[in-house]
Design a protein around this motif. Structure first.
Motif, short mmCIF file in Angstrom:
data_model
loop_
_atom_site.label_atom_id
_atom_site.label_comp_id
_atom_site.label_asym_id
_atom_site.label_seq_id
_atom_site.Cartn_x
_atom_site.Cartn_y
_atom_site.Cartn_z
N PHE A 24 -1.60 4.95 -10.05
CA PHE A 24 -0.66 4.48 -9.02
C PHE A 24 0.78 4.45 -9.54
O PHE A 24 1.68 3.98 -8.86
CB PHE A 24 -1.04 3.08 -8.54
N TRP A 66 0.85 -1.20 0.00
CA TRP A 66 0.00 0.00 0.00
C TRP A 66 0.88 1.25 0.00
O TRP A 66 0.58 2.23 -0.71
CB TRP A 66 -0.95 -0.01 1.20
N GLN A 108 2.32 2.52 -11.73
CA GLN A 108 2.85 1.16 -11.70
C GLN A 108 3.15 0.70 -13.12
O GLN A 108 2.72 1.34 -14.09
CB GLN A 108 1.85 0.22 -11.04
N ASN A 161 1.07 7.03 -6.43
CA ASN A 161 0.00 8.00 -6.64
C ASN A 161 0.51 9.43 -6.42
O ASN A 161 0.12 10.35 -7.16
CB ASN A 161 -1.18 7.68 -5.70
N LEU A 170 2.05 1.83 -3.44
CA LEU A 170 0.98 2.35 -4.32
C LEU A 170 0.73 3.83 -4.04
O LEU A 170 0.55 4.63 -4.98
CB LEU A 170 -0.31 1.55 -4.11
N THR A 171 0.70 4.20 -2.78
CA THR A 171 0.45 5.62 -2.47
C THR A 171 1.64 6.49 -2.89
O THR A 171 1.45 7.63 -3.30
CB THR A 171 0.16 5.81 -0.96
N TYR A 175 -10.74 7.35 -5.70
CA TYR A 175 -9.90 8.22 -6.53
C TYR A 175 -10.64 9.52 -6.83
O TYR A 175 -11.81 9.51 -7.23
CB TYR A 175 -9.57 7.50 -7.84
#
Ligand SMILES: [Zn+2]
Length: 238
Positions: free
Chosen positions: A96, A45, A98, A52, A48-49, A220
């Motif tokens: 994100f 997580w 990725q 973001n 991912l943040t 989101y």
């Protein structure tokens, strides 16, 4: 609190006799890294943040996609599973920041899971051992807006989406004002969708109960570009 209680109830109903899942044909077509190499859900997580934040700042990582593509031919080990809306403005890999092989994405209008979507998530949980499942809603979701409108859908298939979302709308109507109904229903729908995943899948339920999988609900923001977590992660209640 209510959500924790609901999950505890769901997990207690799961019972102790979790059946072993037989190997599937899908597993034969995709190898994965050993599970001991997997990062924790919290670490995933955080990554991912962090991605973001790069997206919001307009500073995505540069990647050698050609070499990465070749590297991934031998197998995949996505660090997260994401159930998101199909909305073209909400691409999880982009928001994100990725890359190839990073996230296993299932997208449906309204981020609700039917049997096929649920089976896809089960595959990632059971065979790819991703430690984190994110249910991602978004501002101004057209599917939730349609469910709030009470308008008749033009096809049974569209109706099936609205039917999945309608309980969230009913719940939101118990406290939301008219001008806040859609936004409240979006959050309720993320939560109900996450709860449904756990309730309707023994594989997901077992993984959560054993601490192998955490479920995070998030939204989101179209304007800000930010993903905001809506709950504490759902994890083992033991
Ligand atoms: Zn949407």
């Amino acid at each position: 609190m209510i959500r924790t209680l609901c999950l505890s109830l769901v997990l207690s109903l799961a019972g102790s006799g979790i059946a072993q899942t037989p190997p599937t044909a899908l597993a034969q077509h995709s190898s994965h890294a050993p599970s001991h190499a997997a990062p924790s859900a919290a670490e995933v997580w955080d990554s991912l943040t962090a991605g973001n934040r790069r997206f919001v700042a307009g500073k995505p990582q540069t990647r050698d996609l050609v070499s990465l593509r070749h590297k991934l031919v031998s197998g995949q080990s996505p660090k997260a599973i994401i159930l998101s809306c199909s909305d073209s403005r909400v691409g999880p890999e982009l928001i994100f920041d990725q890359s190839l092989g990073d996230i296993f994405v299932v997208r449906t209008a309204g981020n609700v899971a039917d049997a096929v979507a649920l089976g896809s998530i089960e595959y990632a949980v059971d065979h790819l051992h991703s430690p984190l499942l994110v249910v991602l809603g978004h501002q101004k979701c057209g599917a939730v807006n349609a469910a709030c409108s009470d308008e008749k859908m033009p096809s049974p298939n569209l109706d099936a989406i609205v039917e999945k979302i309608s309980p969230a709308v009913t719940q939101a109507k118990t406290y939301a004002k008219a001008d806040d109904l859609v936004e409240s229903a979006i959050k309720e729908n993320v939560h109900r969708s996450a709860m449904d995943l756990v309730a309707n899948s023994e594989i997901i339920r077992s993984a959560v109960k054993s601490g192998k999988l955490s479920v995070i609900e998030a939204e989101y923001g179209l304007e800000s570009g930010q993903v905001v977590r809506l709950n504490a992660p759902i994890h083992s209640q033991n």
